[in-house]
Write a protein that holds these residues in place. Structure first.
Motif, PDB file in Angstrom:
ATOM      1  N   GLU A 156       0.808  -1.217   0.000  1.00  0.00           N
ATOM      2  CA  GLU A 156       0.000   0.000   0.000  1.00  0.00           C
ATOM      3  C   GLU A 156       0.847   1.276   0.000  1.00  0.00           C
ATOM      4  N   ASN A 157       2.097   1.191   0.441  1.00  0.00           N
ATOM      5  CA  ASN A 157       2.898   2.399   0.622  1.00  0.00           C
ATOM      6  C   ASN A 157       4.104   2.532  -0.299  1.00  0.00           C
ATOM      7  N   LEU A 158       4.602   1.449  -0.849  1.00  0.00           N
ATOM      8  CA  LEU A 158       5.771   1.499  -1.729  1.00  0.00           C
ATOM      9  C   LEU A 158       5.348   1.980  -3.112  1.00  0.00           C
ATOM     10  N   ASP A 159       5.934   3.054  -3.572  1.00  0.00           N
ATOM     11  CA  ASP A 159       5.606   3.629  -4.874  1.00  0.00           C
ATOM     12  C   ASP A 159       6.810   3.447  -5.798  1.00  0.00           C
ATOM     13  N   VAL A 160       6.750   2.459  -6.681  1.00  0.00           N
ATOM     14  CA  VAL A 160       7.880   2.157  -7.556  1.00  0.00           C
ATOM     15  C   VAL A 160       7.823   2.939  -8.870  1.00  0.00           C
ATOM     16  N   ARG A 161       6.759   3.700  -9.111  1.00  0.00           N
ATOM     17  CA  ARG A 161       6.652   4.441 -10.378  1.00  0.00           C
ATOM     18  C   ARG A 161       7.816   5.413 -10.550  1.00  0.00           C
ATOM     19  N   TYR A 162       8.149   6.161  -9.501  1.00  0.00           N
ATOM     20  CA  TYR A 162       9.264   7.102  -9.581  1.00  0.00           C
ATOM     21  C   TYR A 162      10.582   6.359  -9.776  1.00  0.00           C
ATOM     22  N   ILE A 163      10.727   5.241  -9.096  1.00  0.00           N
ATOM     23  CA  ILE A 163      11.964   4.460  -9.205  1.00  0.00           C
ATOM     24  C   ILE A 163      12.150   3.971 -10.641  1.00  0.00           C
ATOM     25  N   VAL A 164      11.093   3.423 -11.209  1.00  0.00           N
ATOM     26  CA  VAL A 164      11.162   2.902 -12.575  1.00  0.00           C
ATOM     27  C   VAL A 164      11.496   4.017 -13.559  1.00  0.00           C
ATOM     28  N   SER A 165      10.888   5.181 -13.382  1.00  0.00           N
ATOM     29  CA  SER A 165      11.143   6.273 -14.324  1.00  0.00           C
ATOM     30  C   SER A 165      12.531   6.897 -14.148  1.00  0.00           C
ATOM     31  N   SER A 166      13.126   6.729 -12.973  1.00  0.00           N
ATOM     32  CA  SER A 166      14.441   7.348 -12.723  1.00  0.00           C
ATOM     33  C   SER A 166      15.615   6.418 -13.021  1.00  0.00           C
ATOM     34  N   ILE A 167      15.339   5.159 -13.259  1.00  0.00           N
ATOM     35  CA  ILE A 167      16.423   4.196 -13.489  1.00  0.00           C
ATOM     36  C   ILE A 167      16.704   4.083 -14.991  1.00  0.00           C
ATOM     37  N   ASP A 168      17.964   4.230 -15.339  1.00  0.00           N
ATOM     38  CA  ASP A 168      18.364   4.054 -16.738  1.00  0.00           C
ATOM     39  C   ASP A 168      18.909   2.634 -16.930  1.00  0.00           C
ATOM     40  N   SER A 169      19.327   2.326 -18.154  1.00  0.00           N
ATOM     41  CA  SER A 169      19.775   0.964 -18.458  1.00  0.00           C
ATOM     42  C   SER A 169      21.019   0.573 -17.658  1.00  0.00           C
ATOM     43  N   THR A 170      21.900   1.501 -17.402  1.00  0.00           N
ATOM     44  CA  THR A 170      23.099   1.203 -16.610  1.00  0.00           C
ATOM     45  C   THR A 170      22.719   0.817 -15.186  1.00  0.00           C
ATOM     46  N   THR A 171      21.751   1.519 -14.617  1.00  0.00           N
ATOM     47  CA  THR A 171      21.301   1.213 -13.262  1.00  0.00           C
ATOM     48  C   THR A 171      20.651  -0.163 -13.218  1.00  0.00           C
ATOM     49  N   TYR A 172      19.868  -0.502 -14.257  1.00  0.00           N
ATOM     50  CA  TYR A 172      19.281  -1.839 -14.320  1.00  0.00           C
ATOM     51  C   TYR A 172      20.368  -2.906 -14.319  1.00  0.00           C
ATOM     52  N   ASP A 213      23.461  -2.580 -13.153  1.00  0.00           N
ATOM     53  CA  ASP A 213      24.173  -2.555 -11.868  1.00  0.00           C
ATOM     54  C   ASP A 213      23.379  -3.190 -10.730  1.00  0.00           C
ATOM     55  N   TYR A 214      22.064  -2.962 -10.696  1.00  0.00           N
ATOM     56  CA  TYR A 214      21.268  -3.387  -9.535  1.00  0.00           C
ATOM     57  C   TYR A 214      20.208  -4.442  -9.840  1.00  0.00           C
ATOM     58  N   GLY A 215      19.858  -4.647 -11.099  1.00  0.00           N
ATOM     59  CA  GLY A 215      18.878  -5.663 -11.458  1.00  0.00           C
ATOM     60  C   GLY A 215      17.444  -5.170 -11.375  1.00  0.00           C
ATOM     61  N   LEU A 216      16.541  -6.028 -11.828  1.00  0.00           N
ATOM     62  CA  LEU A 216      15.118  -5.700 -11.829  1.00  0.00           C
ATOM     63  C   LEU A 216      14.465  -5.960 -10.477  1.00  0.00           C
ATOM     64  N   LYS A 217      14.995  -6.938  -9.740  1.00  0.00           N
ATOM     65  CA  LYS A 217      14.469  -7.249  -8.411  1.00  0.00           C
ATOM     66  C   LYS A 217      15.488  -6.750  -7.389  1.00  0.00           C
ATOM     67  N   GLN A 218      15.042  -5.856  -6.523  1.00  0.00           N
ATOM     68  CA  GLN A 218      15.930  -5.290  -5.518  1.00  0.00           C
ATOM     69  C   GLN A 218      15.344  -5.530  -4.124  1.00  0.00           C
ATOM     70  N   LYS A 264      22.950  -0.990   1.346  1.00  0.00           N
ATOM     71  CA  LYS A 264      22.706   0.204   0.523  1.00  0.00           C
ATOM     72  C   LYS A 264      23.481   0.195  -0.794  1.00  0.00           C
ATOM     73  N   ASN A 265      24.678  -0.390  -0.810  1.00  0.00           N
ATOM     74  CA  ASN A 265      25.489  -0.406  -2.030  1.00  0.00           C
ATOM     75  C   ASN A 265      25.017  -1.468  -3.034  1.00  0.00           C
ATOM     76  N   LYS A 266      24.015  -2.271  -2.682  1.00  0.00           N
ATOM     77  CA  LYS A 266      23.524  -3.310  -3.588  1.00  0.00           C
ATOM     78  C   LYS A 266      22.152  -2.991  -4.173  1.00  0.00           C
ATOM     79  N   ILE A 267      21.632  -1.803  -3.850  1.00  0.00           N
ATOM     80  CA  ILE A 267      20.347  -1.385  -4.411  1.00  0.00           C
ATOM     81  C   ILE A 267      20.503   0.018  -4.997  1.00  0.00           C
ATOM     82  N   SER A 268      19.610   0.365  -5.899  1.00  0.00           N
ATOM     83  CA  SER A 268      19.703   1.683  -6.535  1.00  0.00           C
ATOM     84  C   SER A 268      19.420   2.784  -5.512  1.00  0.00           C
ATOM     85  N   PRO A 269      20.029   3.943  -5.688  1.00  0.00           N
ATOM     86  CA  PRO A 269      19.784   5.062  -4.773  1.00  0.00           C
ATOM     87  C   PRO A 269      18.303   5.452  -4.699  1.00  0.00           C
ATOM     88  N   ALA A 270      17.600   5.380  -5.816  1.00  0.00           N
ATOM     89  CA  ALA A 270      16.179   5.735  -5.820  1.00  0.00           C
ATOM     90  C   ALA A 270      15.369   4.749  -4.979  1.00  0.00           C
TER      91      ALA A 270
END
Length: 138
Positions: free
Chosen positions: A50-66, A68-73, A95-101
């Motif tokens: 109910e509280n996790l909003d991944v829309r911003y995360i998805v829109s802020s991640i580029d291919s390099t971030t994908y 580096d960190y993968g689709l499942k974090q 923290k170093n294994k997940i995207s900053p967003a």
């Protein structure tokens, strides 16, 4: 003479007050019952959904971030549950294994957490550290 007696009594009172530790100053690791989210695992999953909003995360991640960190974090959160169930001192262990967003969003969600059922030691609520994960598939 009265002044010295008053000063002596006053210093005794302040000495006693300052020597007393706050009620929740110690973190207890050896507990009889661990802290838990009210509603258990099902309640925790519902709260995150109910509280996790991944829309911003998805829109802020580029291919390099994908790459580096993968689709499942998975953010592994470590935090304190106080005697009254309030959550504080929140950290992300990996923290170093997940995207900053995603790290930012996981912290936001964790800070929004309602009170937990506190850990118990000898039948009394105690302050303790706890780990809980938040998983997102982007």
């Amino acid at each position: 003479m009265r002044y010295w007696l008053f000063a002596f009594l006053l210093s005794g009172v302040f000495g006693t007050l300052s020597a007393q530790a706050p009620k929740d100053s110690l973190i207890v690791y050896d507990v009889d019952m661990y802290a838990q989210f009210r509603g258990g695992v099902t309640g925790w999953n519902r709260f995150v959904q109910e509280n996790l909003d991944v829309r911003y995360i998805v829109s802020s991640i580029d291919s390099t971030t994908y790459v580096d960190y993968g689709l499942k974090q998975t953010a592994i959160m470590e935090f304190t549950v106080c005697e009254d169930g309030i959550v504080c001192d929140i950290e992300i262990v990996n923290k170093n294994k997940i995207s900053p967003a995603f790290a930012e969003e996981a912290l936001r969600v964790m800070k929004k957490s309602p009170k937990w059922t506190p850990a118990l030691k000898n039948g009394r609520p105690v302050r303790t550290r706890f780990k809980q994960s938040i998983v997102a598939v982007l």
